[in-house]
Design a protein around this motif. Structure first.
Motif, mmCIF file in Angstrom:
data_model
loop_
_atom_site.group_PDB
_atom_site.id
_atom_site.type_symbol
_atom_site.label_atom_id
_atom_site.label_comp_id
_atom_site.label_asym_id
_atom_site.label_seq_id
_atom_site.Cartn_x
_atom_site.Cartn_y
_atom_site.Cartn_z
ATOM 1 N N GLU A 1 4.433 -7.353 10.146
ATOM 2 C CA GLU A 1 3.039 -7.739 10.354
ATOM 3 C C GLU A 1 2.950 -9.195 10.800
ATOM 4 O O GLU A 1 2.193 -9.535 11.710
ATOM 5 N N GLU B 1 4.219 -9.584 14.464
ATOM 6 C CA GLU B 1 3.268 -9.098 15.474
ATOM 7 C C GLU B 1 2.210 -10.153 15.782
ATOM 8 O O GLU B 1 1.874 -10.404 16.945
ATOM 9 N N SER C 1 -5.258 -8.401 8.368
ATOM 10 C CA SER C 1 -4.106 -9.302 8.288
ATOM 11 C C SER C 1 -4.449 -10.589 9.025
ATOM 12 O O SER C 1 -5.093 -10.550 10.078
ATOM 13 N N THR D 1 -2.801 -10.656 3.861
ATOM 14 C CA THR D 1 -3.003 -9.258 4.261
ATOM 15 C C THR D 1 -3.239 -8.329 3.077
ATOM 16 O O THR D 1 -2.839 -8.637 1.952
ATOM 17 N N ILE E 1 -2.281 -5.058 3.690
ATOM 18 C CA ILE E 1 -1.580 -3.927 4.289
ATOM 19 C C ILE E 1 -0.832 -3.069 3.270
ATOM 20 O O ILE E 1 -0.577 -1.890 3.500
#
Length: 209
Positions: A54, A57, A106, A125, A127
């Motif tokens: 994450e 990215e 995020s 985040t 996630i």
């Protein structure tokens, strides 16, 4: 009558059998322990890899790929100092213009934050809740829509320790923006993702009174 030799043989068999049973149970206990440790290691590695993916990215994206606003929701980022002196950073998605199920947020801070935050990474985040969306109640808590009163928004946050020489006042002034990713599923189970940047609003104790 049972002679002494036969009796001794029977006693020996019982002793051997008892030892064997103890060994079997000990082996089972060891296997259970190993399985538990292995399971914890796999879970820990999975979480670590997910967080790294994450972060990567968001870091790999050019700042020009992040919009300043969304037509589907309102998003805000704010920072304040906790009672324990930590720097808190919260991100909130609210006022949805469309149905948004299983909302994942995020955010990543700019790299200059490493100068004053004692942390191995700069990710904020939620996630990790993703694997729990199969539970309808959990999914419901992360679903927002113009027609849904509660929850009115989805938030995620993180608490950061400051370096001993750093102060919240100076650190917060250097945290200009946060780059964010918001993902959700619509009513037709189609996936959506938007990338947004926002200036971080600094909050003080009087703002909460």
């Amino acid at each position: 009558m049972i002679d002494s030799v036969t009796l001794k043989k029977k006693k020996l068999i019982i002793v051997i059998a008892s030892i064997f049973i103890v060994m079997v149970f000990s082996a089972c206990d060891k296997n259970d322990s190993l399985e538990a440790v292995t399971s914890e290691q796999v879970s820990s590695e999975k979480i670590s890899n997910l967080m790294k993916k994450e972060s990567k990215e968001l870091l790999m994206k050019n700042s020009s790929e992040f919009a300043s606003n969304s037509k589907n929701f309102q998003i805000e980022a704010e920072t304040y100092q906790s009672a324990k002196g930590r720097l808190e950073l919260d991100i909130r998605v609210s006022k949805p213009k469309t149905y948004m199920k299983n909302v994942i947020i995020s955010g990543i801070l700019t790299k200059n934050a490493f100068d004053f935050l004692y942390t191995p990474d700069l990710l904020i985040t939620n996630i990790l809740i993703k694997d729990s969306f199969s539970d309808k109640e959990v999914s419901k808590q992360y679903t927002i829509s113009p027609s849904i009163k509660s929850p009115g928004g989805i938030s995620t946050g993180r608490s950061f320790n400051l370096f001993p020489e750093a102060t919240f006042e100076n650190a917060s002034k250097k945290l200009h923006v946060v780059y964010m990713k918001v993902s959700w599923v619509d009513q037709k189970d189609r996936n959506h993702t938007e990338y947004i940047w926002k200036k971080i609003v600094i909050k003080h104790p009087e703002d909460f009174s």
